[in-house]
Scaffold this active site. Structure first.
Site, PDB file in Angstrom:
ATOM      1  N   ARG A 137      -7.941   2.588   1.556  1.00  0.00           N
ATOM      2  CA  ARG A 137      -7.495   3.788   0.815  1.00  0.00           C
ATOM      3  C   ARG A 137      -6.335   3.428  -0.119  1.00  0.00           C
ATOM      4  NH1 ARG A 137      -7.992   5.192   5.848  1.00  0.00           N
ATOM      5  NH2 ARG A 137      -5.767   5.561   6.174  1.00  0.00           N
TER       6      ARG A 137
ATOM      7  N   HIS B 183      -3.160  -5.314   2.021  1.00  0.00           N
ATOM      8  CA  HIS B 183      -2.476  -5.495   3.308  1.00  0.00           C
ATOM      9  C   HIS B 183      -2.498  -6.946   3.800  1.00  0.00           C
ATOM     10  CE1 HIS B 183      -2.025  -1.228   4.459  1.00  0.00           C
ATOM     11  NE2 HIS B 183      -3.126  -1.052   3.747  1.00  0.00           N
TER      12      HIS B 183
ATOM     13  N   GLU C  41      -0.631  -8.275   5.892  1.00  0.00           N
ATOM     14  CA  GLU C  41      -0.285  -8.308   7.324  1.00  0.00           C
ATOM     15  C   GLU C  41      -1.505  -8.120   8.221  1.00  0.00           C
ATOM     16  OE1 GLU C  41       0.220  -5.951   5.232  1.00  0.00           O
ATOM     17  OE2 GLU C  41      -0.295  -4.045   6.182  1.00  0.00           O
TER      18      GLU C  41
ATOM     19  N   CYS D 137       0.832  -1.211   0.000  1.00  0.00           N
ATOM     20  CA  CYS D 137       0.000   0.000   0.000  1.00  0.00           C
ATOM     21  C   CYS D 137       0.869   1.265   0.000  1.00  0.00           C
ATOM     22  CB  CYS D 137      -0.982  -0.059   1.157  1.00  0.00           C
ATOM     23  SG  CYS D 137      -2.442   0.933   0.844  1.00  0.00           S
TER      24      CYS D 137
END
Ligand code: GLN
Length: 200
Positions: free
Chosen positions: A136, A172, A174, A79
């Site tokens: 986002r 993401h 993670e 990201c």
């Protein structure tokens, strides 16, 4: 043991460290140039790309990061980290590192769809689609000739790429419990090779 760093200036670096430590690797937070020493690879986390790039300047990390890449070490931006790694991000009013040959557009999904989750097939990742969390998120709008696309949304937009031992993902991993992409990155880091584009 493989040593992986996570750039820990801002953003969700702690989640990456936790996930790496659940694998058989040594994981270290990177805040200063000397923290890069002895690492096999580095993850640039999600967060706010403007802030991350500003802090990297302030901490004297920009040239050490380029030298790290030039030494053939693996890099992965998630990201905001992908935005910062990119060759170009026209709507970031800061220089990027230029270490992966992609152009990215920030906040590409607009205010209406601030965040979403989908099951995303990823080339090279076996065992079914990956549950991908977008917050986002950027999209990858252009890729250079040495870049392989690993994943696209159903509408064709690119959200994961690889160039040599460098990865960029718009989402993401993670923030899930799926360690497959982290393991994929660790495997890339274990076979570090000198790069022709370190000092881009
Ligand atoms: N929108 C952020 C940026 O442009 C990235 C968001 C994220 O990392 N989850 O930097």
């Amino acid at each position: 043991m493989t040593r992986i760093g996570v750039l820990a200036l801002q953003g969700d670096f702690a989640e990456h460290l936790t996930m790496l430590r659940s694998l058989d690797v040594e994981a270290r937070a990177v805040r200063l140039p000397r923290d890069l020493e002895d690492l096999d690879g580095l993850i640039l986390p999600g967060g706010e790309s403007t802030t991350i790039s500003r802090l990297a300047d302030a901490y004297g990390l920009v040239e050490p990061l380029r030298a790290f890449a030039g030494a053939g070490k693996a890099l992965w931006g998630t990201c905001a980290g992908a935005i910062y790694l990119a060759r170009s991000a026209p709507d970031l009013d800061r220089p990027t590192l230029g270490l992966i040959d992609i152009e990215v557009r920030r906040n590409a999904f607009g205010r209406q769809i601030d965040s979403f989750e989908i099951d995303l097939p990823i080339a090279g990742i076996e065992g079914g689609p990956f549950h991908a969390v977008f917050i986002r998120a950027p999209v990858i709008e252009a890729t250079g000739p040495d870049v392989t696309v690993l994943a696209r949304l159903e509408d064709g937009r690119i959200v994961a790429v690889q160039e040599g031992n460098r990865l960029a993902t718009a989402f993401h991993p993670e923030l899930t419990t799926d360690t497959r992409l982290h393991r994929y990155f660790v495997a890339l880091a274990e076979r570090a090779v000198p790069s022709k584009r370190g000092m881009a």
